[in-house]
Design a protein around this motif. Structure first.
Motif, PDB file in Angstrom:
ATOM      1  N   LEU A 276       0.831  -1.202   0.000  1.00  9.23           N
ATOM      2  CA  LEU A 276       0.000   0.000   0.000  1.00  9.23           C
ATOM      3  C   LEU A 276       0.868   1.255   0.000  1.00  9.23           C
ATOM      4  N   GLY A 277       1.979   1.197   0.716  1.00 10.26           N
ATOM      5  CA  GLY A 277       2.913   2.320   0.721  1.00 10.26           C
ATOM      6  C   GLY A 277       3.537   2.535  -0.636  1.00 10.26           C
ATOM      7  N   ASN A 278       3.866   1.426  -1.312  1.00  9.70           N
ATOM      8  CA  ASN A 278       4.406   1.488  -2.675  1.00  9.70           C
ATOM      9  C   ASN A 278       3.405   2.158  -3.610  1.00  9.70           C
ATOM     10  N   ALA A 279       2.140   1.761  -3.483  1.00 11.21           N
ATOM     11  CA  ALA A 279       1.081   2.354  -4.310  1.00 11.21           C
ATOM     12  C   ALA A 279       0.952   3.851  -4.041  1.00 11.21           C
ATOM     13  N   ALA A 280       1.128   4.244  -2.777  1.00  7.98           N
ATOM     14  CA  ALA A 280       1.043   5.666  -2.421  1.00  7.98           C
ATOM     15  C   ALA A 280       2.192   6.456  -3.041  1.00  7.98           C
ATOM     16  N   CYS A 281       3.397   5.880  -3.012  1.00  2.53           N
ATOM     17  CA  CYS A 281       4.555   6.552  -3.626  1.00  2.53           C
ATOM     18  C   CYS A 281       4.319   6.765  -5.119  1.00  2.53           C
ATOM     19  N   ARG A 282       3.719   5.790  -5.765  1.00  4.00           N
ATOM     20  CA  ARG A 282       3.460   5.909  -7.202  1.00  4.00           C
ATOM     21  C   ARG A 282       2.395   6.957  -7.502  1.00  4.00           C
ATOM     22  N   ARG A 283       1.668   7.358  -6.474  1.00  5.44           N
ATOM     23  CA  ARG A 283       0.712   8.465  -6.627  1.00  5.44           C
ATOM     24  C   ARG A 283       1.280   9.744  -6.012  1.00  5.44           C
ATOM     25  N   MET A 284       2.587   9.765  -5.874  1.00  6.46           N
ATOM     26  CA  MET A 284       3.340  10.938  -5.438  1.00  6.46           C
ATOM     27  C   MET A 284       3.033  11.358  -4.002  1.00  6.46           C
ATOM     28  N   LYS A 285       2.735  10.377  -3.132  1.00  3.88           N
ATOM     29  CA  LYS A 285       2.529  10.667  -1.719  1.00  3.88           C
ATOM     30  C   LYS A 285       3.836  10.432  -0.958  1.00  3.88           C
ATOM     31  N   THR A 286       4.079  11.245   0.066  1.00  6.72           N
ATOM     32  CA  THR A 286       5.247  11.015   0.914  1.00  6.72           C
ATOM     33  C   THR A 286       4.898   9.948   1.955  1.00  6.72           C
ATOM     34  N   VAL A 287       5.761   8.951   2.074  1.00  8.75           N
ATOM     35  CA  VAL A 287       5.497   7.792   2.935  1.00  8.75           C
ATOM     36  C   VAL A 287       6.706   7.549   3.837  1.00  8.75           C
ATOM     37  N   ARG A 288       6.446   7.099   5.043  1.00  5.51           N
ATOM     38  CA  ARG A 288       7.525   6.688   5.956  1.00  5.51           C
ATOM     39  C   ARG A 288       7.123   5.396   6.643  1.00  5.51           C
ATOM     40  N   TYR A 289       7.992   4.391   6.544  1.00  2.01           N
ATOM     41  CA  TYR A 289       7.782   3.112   7.240  1.00  2.01           C
ATOM     42  C   TYR A 289       8.731   3.059   8.432  1.00  2.01           C
ATOM     43  N   ILE A 290       8.221   2.644   9.565  1.00  4.43           N
ATOM     44  CA  ILE A 290       9.087   2.471  10.730  1.00  4.43           C
ATOM     45  C   ILE A 290       8.470   1.449  11.679  1.00  4.43           C
ATOM     46  N   ARG A 291       9.320   0.639  12.304  1.00  2.00           N
ATOM     47  CA  ARG A 291       8.862  -0.311  13.314  1.00  2.00           C
ATOM     48  C   ARG A 291       8.677   0.431  14.632  1.00  2.00           C
ATOM     49  N   MET A 292       7.709  -0.010  15.417  1.00  3.80           N
ATOM     50  CA  MET A 292       7.410   0.662  16.681  1.00  3.80           C
ATOM     51  C   MET A 292       8.628   0.772  17.608  1.00  3.80           C
ATOM     52  N   PRO A 293       9.420  -0.312  17.793  1.00  2.00           N
ATOM     53  CA  PRO A 293      10.602  -0.177  18.659  1.00  2.00           C
ATOM     54  C   PRO A 293      11.578   0.887  18.149  1.00  2.00           C
TER      55      PRO A 293
END
Length: 259
Positions: free
Chosen positions: A119-136
């Protein structure tokens, strides 16, 4: 003159346009095409290059846990009970434009991280800024920022992210300070979208945010209020772990012709 034009385009960093122009002057078949159409081809080539570069930057900055995850590769096994239509609607990113969240619930190994990264990949392809991070990692990041005085700067950075992916959400109970830090993140991202990957149903979040039930802290309620009333909840089930489906033993079975 043609070489001078190519050099100027290259110097202006219009490399795709320069390459397309070089291709046109070397291929006689372009002579039969009108000026406007050829110009359109040049501009399109440059536009495509810049769009592709922007998508690559967005994906790199996202730091996905599974960079290769894409919507097309999500596996809809019967026991996973995934709604393909729902996931494809989410891939259109309307929930981001509307400021909604997504909660992916399920046991460890059921593929929550893959779906979130897709879903994050799809957002990037629609020019959205995305950040993935693990809770710890997020908690460590907040702790370091608080100790060196850069917490306000960090919060501003999270406010700019259009889609935050929080993996291993509430993997362990929080301390009082961590609960407050988490509230600050929830407040900073209140008008943005977040994907939560968790093994726990929302009803169980309260005691993990505030393990001391006698403290009567409003933090749990404040965090939950900002999330749960504005979220799509998706249960990611599966009798067989995706790690088991994709692991070494599964490969050996396929190789030996076993079912």
């Amino acid at each position: 003159m043609n070489q001078q034009t190519i050099d100027m385009l290259t110097e202006m960093k219009m490399t795709a346009m320069a390459a397309e122009f070089a291709n046109q002057i070397q291929d006689a078949s372009f002579n039969s095409i009108g000026f406007e159409e050829r110009l359109s081809m040049l501009v399109t080539a440059e536009w495509n290059r810049r769009q592709n570069n922007k998508v690559a930057r967005l994906m790199g900055n996202a730091e996905f846990g599974i960079p290769s995850a894409v919507m097309e590769e999500i596996e809809y096994h019967e026991d996973r009970k995934l709604d393909k239509a729902q996931l494809l609607r989410l891939a259109a990113c309307n929930y981001i434009d509307e400021g909604h969240h997504v909660v992916l619930e399920g046991a460890s190994g059921n593929g929550k991280t893959y779906i979130a990264c897709a879903l994050g990949n799809a957002a990037c392809r629609r020019m959205k800024t995305v950040r993935y991070i693990r809770m710890p990692e997020l908690l460590d990041e907040l702790n370091i920022a608080r100790s060196n005085g850069s917490l306000k700067k960090l919060m501003k950075a999270y406010k700019k992210v259009e889609l935050l992916i929080l993996d291993e959400w509430l993997i362990r109970p929080l301390t009082s300070q961590e609960s407050y830090d988490l509230f600050e993140i929830a407040e900073a991202c209140s008008s943005r979208s977040t994907i939560f990957c968790t093994q726990y149903q929302p009803e169980g979040w309260y005691t993990r945010i505030d393990p001391d039930s006698e403290s009567q802290s409003p933090i749990s309620e404040a965090i939950m209020d900002r999330i749960i009333h504005n979220s799509y909840e998706i249960m990611v089930e599966g009798r067989v772990s995706m790690r088991e489906r994709k692991g070494l033993k599964a490969s050996v079975k396929k190789g030996s012709g076993e079912d």
